[in-house]
Design a protein around this motif. Sequence first.
Motif, PDB file in Angstrom:
ATOM      1  N   THR A 269       0.802  -1.230   0.000  1.00  0.00           N
ATOM      2  CA  THR A 269       0.000   0.000   0.000  1.00  0.00           C
ATOM      3  C   THR A 269       0.830   1.272   0.000  1.00  0.00           C
ATOM      4  O   THR A 269       0.298   2.360  -0.250  1.00  0.00           O
ATOM      5  N   ASN A 270       2.132   1.127   0.294  1.00  0.00           N
ATOM      6  CA  ASN A 270       3.000   2.303   0.452  1.00  0.00           C
ATOM      7  C   ASN A 270       2.482   3.248   1.522  1.00  0.00           C
ATOM      8  O   ASN A 270       2.569   4.472   1.405  1.00  0.00           O
ATOM      9  N   LYS A 271       1.932   2.667   2.571  1.00  0.00           N
ATOM     10  CA  LYS A 271       1.407   3.450   3.686  1.00  0.00           C
ATOM     11  C   LYS A 271       1.929   2.894   5.010  1.00  0.00           C
ATOM     12  O   LYS A 271       2.100   1.691   5.150  1.00  0.00           O
ATOM     13  N   LYS A 272       2.164   3.766   5.972  1.00  0.00           N
ATOM     14  CA  LYS A 272       2.523   3.347   7.314  1.00  0.00           C
ATOM     15  C   LYS A 272       1.245   2.976   8.059  1.00  0.00           C
ATOM     16  O   LYS A 272       0.299   3.768   8.123  1.00  0.00           O
ATOM     17  N   ILE A 273       1.216   1.793   8.624  1.00  0.00           N
ATOM     18  CA  ILE A 273      -0.001   1.303   9.273  1.00  0.00           C
ATOM     19  C   ILE A 273       0.155   1.426  10.786  1.00  0.00           C
ATOM     20  O   ILE A 273       1.059   0.824  11.376  1.00  0.00           O
ATOM     21  N   PRO A 274      -0.701   2.211  11.433  1.00  0.00           N
ATOM     22  CA  PRO A 274      -0.615   2.366  12.898  1.00  0.00           C
ATOM     23  C   PRO A 274      -0.911   1.053  13.613  1.00  0.00           C
ATOM     24  O   PRO A 274      -1.791   0.278  13.199  1.00  0.00           O
ATOM     25  N   ILE A 275      -0.191   0.824  14.707  1.00  0.00           N
ATOM     26  CA  ILE A 275      -0.320  -0.425  15.470  1.00  0.00           C
ATOM     27  C   ILE A 275      -0.666  -0.098  16.916  1.00  0.00           C
ATOM     28  O   ILE A 275      -0.139   0.858  17.493  1.00  0.00           O
ATOM     29  N   ARG A 276      -1.552  -0.909  17.485  1.00  0.00           N
ATOM     30  CA  ARG A 276      -1.813  -0.862  18.920  1.00  0.00           C
ATOM     31  C   ARG A 276      -1.494  -2.231  19.489  1.00  0.00           C
ATOM     32  O   ARG A 276      -2.033  -3.244  19.032  1.00  0.00           O
ATOM     33  N   LEU A 277      -0.635  -2.270  20.483  1.00  0.00           N
ATOM     34  CA  LEU A 277      -0.219  -3.535  21.079  1.00  0.00           C
ATOM     35  C   LEU A 277      -1.050  -3.836  22.321  1.00  0.00           C
ATOM     36  O   LEU A 277      -1.202  -2.997  23.207  1.00  0.00           O
ATOM     37  N   HIS A 278      -1.611  -5.028  22.371  1.00  0.00           N
ATOM     38  CA  HIS A 278      -2.415  -5.488  23.500  1.00  0.00           C
ATOM     39  C   HIS A 278      -1.830  -6.800  24.019  1.00  0.00           C
ATOM     40  O   HIS A 278      -0.967  -7.411  23.383  1.00  0.00           O
ATOM     41  N   GLY A 279      -2.345  -7.247  25.151  1.00  0.00           N
ATOM     42  CA  GLY A 279      -1.945  -8.543  25.680  1.00  0.00           C
ATOM     43  C   GLY A 279      -2.551  -9.677  24.866  1.00  0.00           C
ATOM     44  O   GLY A 279      -3.397  -9.478  24.006  1.00  0.00           O
ATOM     45  N   ARG A 280      -2.101 -10.866  25.165  1.00  0.00           N
ATOM     46  CA  ARG A 280      -2.601 -12.051  24.449  1.00  0.00           C
ATOM     47  C   ARG A 280      -4.102 -12.227  24.653  1.00  0.00           C
ATOM     48  O   ARG A 280      -4.649 -11.857  25.692  1.00  0.00           O
ATOM     49  N   ARG A 281      -4.760 -12.810  23.660  1.00  0.00           N
ATOM     50  CA  ARG A 281      -6.141 -13.241  23.794  1.00  0.00           C
ATOM     51  C   ARG A 281      -6.167 -14.703  24.218  1.00  0.00           C
ATOM     52  O   ARG A 281      -5.331 -15.500  23.783  1.00  0.00           O
ATOM     53  N   ALA A 282      -7.126 -15.046  25.043  1.00  0.00           N
ATOM     54  CA  ALA A 282      -7.251 -16.436  25.479  1.00  0.00           C
ATOM     55  C   ALA A 282      -7.536 -17.331  24.275  1.00  0.00           C
ATOM     56  O   ALA A 282      -8.355 -17.002  23.421  1.00  0.00           O
ATOM     57  N   GLY A 283      -6.842 -18.467  24.212  1.00  0.00           N
ATOM     58  CA  GLY A 283      -7.122 -19.459  23.182  1.00  0.00           C
ATOM     59  C   GLY A 283      -6.415 -19.248  21.863  1.00  0.00           C
ATOM     60  O   GLY A 283      -6.672 -19.980  20.906  1.00  0.00           O
ATOM     61  N   ASP A 284      -5.525 -18.249  21.778  1.00  0.00           N
ATOM     62  CA  ASP A 284      -4.782 -18.025  20.534  1.00  0.00           C
ATOM     63  C   ASP A 284      -3.502 -18.860  20.524  1.00  0.00           C
ATOM     64  O   ASP A 284      -2.553 -18.546  21.254  1.00  0.00           O
ATOM     65  N   PRO A 285      -3.415 -19.923  19.717  1.00  0.00           N
ATOM     66  CA  PRO A 285      -2.168 -20.680  19.622  1.00  0.00           C
ATOM     67  C   PRO A 285      -1.079 -19.845  18.951  1.00  0.00           C
ATOM     68  O   PRO A 285      -1.381 -18.942  18.155  1.00  0.00           O
ATOM     69  N   ALA A 286       0.170 -20.166  19.248  1.00  0.00           N
ATOM     70  CA  ALA A 286       1.279 -19.425  18.645  1.00  0.00           C
ATOM     71  C   ALA A 286       1.324 -19.637  17.134  1.00  0.00           C
ATOM     72  O   ALA A 286       1.550 -18.697  16.370  1.00  0.00           O
ATOM     73  N   THR A 287       1.098 -20.873  16.691  1.00  0.00           N
ATOM     74  CA  THR A 287       1.248 -21.209  15.277  1.00  0.00           C
ATOM     75  C   THR A 287       0.128 -22.125  14.816  1.00  0.00           C
ATOM     76  O   THR A 287      -0.188 -23.110  15.491  1.00  0.00           O
ATOM     77  N   LEU A 288      -0.466 -21.796  13.674  1.00  0.00           N
ATOM     78  CA  LEU A 288      -1.456 -22.662  13.029  1.00  0.00           C
ATOM     79  C   LEU A 288      -1.133 -22.721  11.537  1.00  0.00           C
ATOM     80  O   LEU A 288      -1.348 -21.747  10.811  1.00  0.00           O
ATOM     81  N   VAL A 289      -0.591 -23.835  11.116  1.00  0.00           N
ATOM     82  CA  VAL A 289      -0.205 -24.005   9.713  1.00  0.00           C
ATOM     83  C   VAL A 289      -0.722 -25.358   9.234  1.00  0.00           C
ATOM     84  O   VAL A 289      -0.638 -26.358   9.945  1.00  0.00           O
ATOM     85  N   ALA A 290      -1.236 -25.388   8.016  1.00  0.00           N
ATOM     86  CA  ALA A 290      -1.831 -26.605   7.462  1.00  0.00           C
ATOM     87  C   ALA A 290      -0.786 -27.484   6.791  1.00  0.00           C
ATOM     88  O   ALA A 290       0.132 -26.998   6.130  1.00  0.00           O
ATOM     89  N   ASP A 291      -0.978 -28.793   6.931  1.00  0.00           N
ATOM     90  CA  ASP A 291      -0.305 -29.770   6.090  1.00  0.00           C
ATOM     91  C   ASP A 291      -1.334 -30.196   5.049  1.00  0.00           C
ATOM     92  O   ASP A 291      -2.285 -30.911   5.360  1.00  0.00           O
ATOM     93  N   ALA A 292      -1.174 -29.719   3.819  1.00  0.00           N
ATOM     94  CA  ALA A 292      -2.160 -29.976   2.765  1.00  0.00           C
ATOM     95  C   ALA A 292      -1.669 -31.029   1.771  1.00  0.00           C
ATOM     96  O   ALA A 292      -2.148 -31.088   0.636  1.00  0.00           O
ATOM     97  N   LYS A 293      -0.745 -31.877   2.213  1.00  0.00           N
ATOM     98  CA  LYS A 293      -0.199 -32.891   1.295  1.00  0.00           C
ATOM     99  C   LYS A 293      -1.269 -33.856   0.801  1.00  0.00           C
ATOM    100  O   LYS A 293      -1.222 -34.317  -0.342  1.00  0.00           O
ATOM    101  N   LEU A 294      -2.230 -34.184   1.653  1.00  0.00           N
ATOM    102  CA  LEU A 294      -3.258 -35.143   1.245  1.00  0.00           C
ATOM    103  C   LEU A 294      -4.116 -34.565   0.124  1.00  0.00           C
ATOM    104  O   LEU A 294      -4.452 -35.272  -0.841  1.00  0.00           O
ATOM    105  N   ALA A 295      -4.483 -33.293   0.218  1.00  0.00           N
ATOM    106  CA  ALA A 295      -5.260 -32.657  -0.848  1.00  0.00           C
ATOM    107  C   ALA A 295      -4.477 -32.629  -2.148  1.00  0.00           C
ATOM    108  O   ALA A 295      -5.036 -32.810  -3.238  1.00  0.00           O
ATOM    109  N   ASN A 296      -3.182 -32.412  -2.048  1.00  0.00           N
ATOM    110  CA  ASN A 296      -2.337 -32.422  -3.235  1.00  0.00           C
ATOM    111  C   ASN A 296      -2.280 -33.822  -3.847  1.00  0.00           C
ATOM    112  O   ASN A 296      -2.430 -33.995  -5.064  1.00  0.00           O
TER     113      ASN A 296
END
Length: 324
Positions: A269-296
């Motif tokens: 966008t060529n724009k600076k995006i303002p950020i607000r930092l908050h504490g963690r939300r309950a139930g948010d895992p650090a990483t969620l990535v799919a293994d889509a090998k079966l679909a392939n």
Amino acid sequence: MNILVVGGAGFIGSHMVKRLLVDHHNVIVIDNLSKGFRDAVLCDSFFEVDIIDKVATGKVFANHSIDVVFHFASFIEVGESVKFPEKYFKNNFEATRSLLDIMVQFQVKQFVFSSTAAVFGNPEYSPIDEAHPKHPINPYGESKLMVEKMLEEFDKEYGLKSVSLRYFNAAGADPQGELGERHNPETHLIPLVLQAASGRRDAISIFGDDYDTPDGTCIRDYIHITDLADAHIRAIEYLRKGNQSAAFNLGNGKGFSVREIIDAAENVTNKKIPIRLHGRRAGDPATLVADAKLANKVLGWKPEFTNIRDIIQHAWNWENKFPW
């Protein structure tokens, strides 16, 4: 084919309708417009119907010789599902059961279900494959898993064959700029970031920067909306060859952190995006990535848009085009 798209006025459903029309199918859309938009439906055969209403839904089936049903009509907001679980079980599970009953009545045997990575709950390992334990941690994920289990029973009892496609994070927009994401309220990261870039939002919130990830922010797997549509086409091809019911995980197989999304959006966008930092939300895992090998392997599906900048660029084109 005559294909019924339930929820065809929503984000994913409307893109699916466009793909089916491009492929010269006859498309019929049912949507109660509680979340969708009539002007997003690109076909003429539209019925403002809630599928929990068997009489109204049955009339659509009676007047069209339907070959296949795609089902996208679900509520998707995790936080809302915790506050109002009955709303989610009624719309996501009970309404789907009504739809399946009508399919059995009219002997429609092929069904593609829009499922979710939320059926897995907190990840025990990543990337997540289809064998990962399924322990949803909210009513949204539970309602989707209940439908998956119900589909297994409808297969055994009635021979209704289905494919459940578990999305991780649907993103982007139609590359031609004809369609895009219009949730109200919006809860997905990429459109929220772009709303901050366009000035429709004051800032983008980051919930936690102390996760066990390279930059401390959560990592998610984003899949372009047109790649999702392609997976649905391949799912129907799979069923029409006489294959058994199945479930597949869909994702790029690569994750991007919240800060990486913001950085990429600033670059696009060529724009600076303002950020607000908050504490963690309950139930948010650090990483969620799919293994889509079966679909392939089984469907021959492979995402075309794996560059996060392309996904963001298409979403940015839509953000700038749509008359908000």
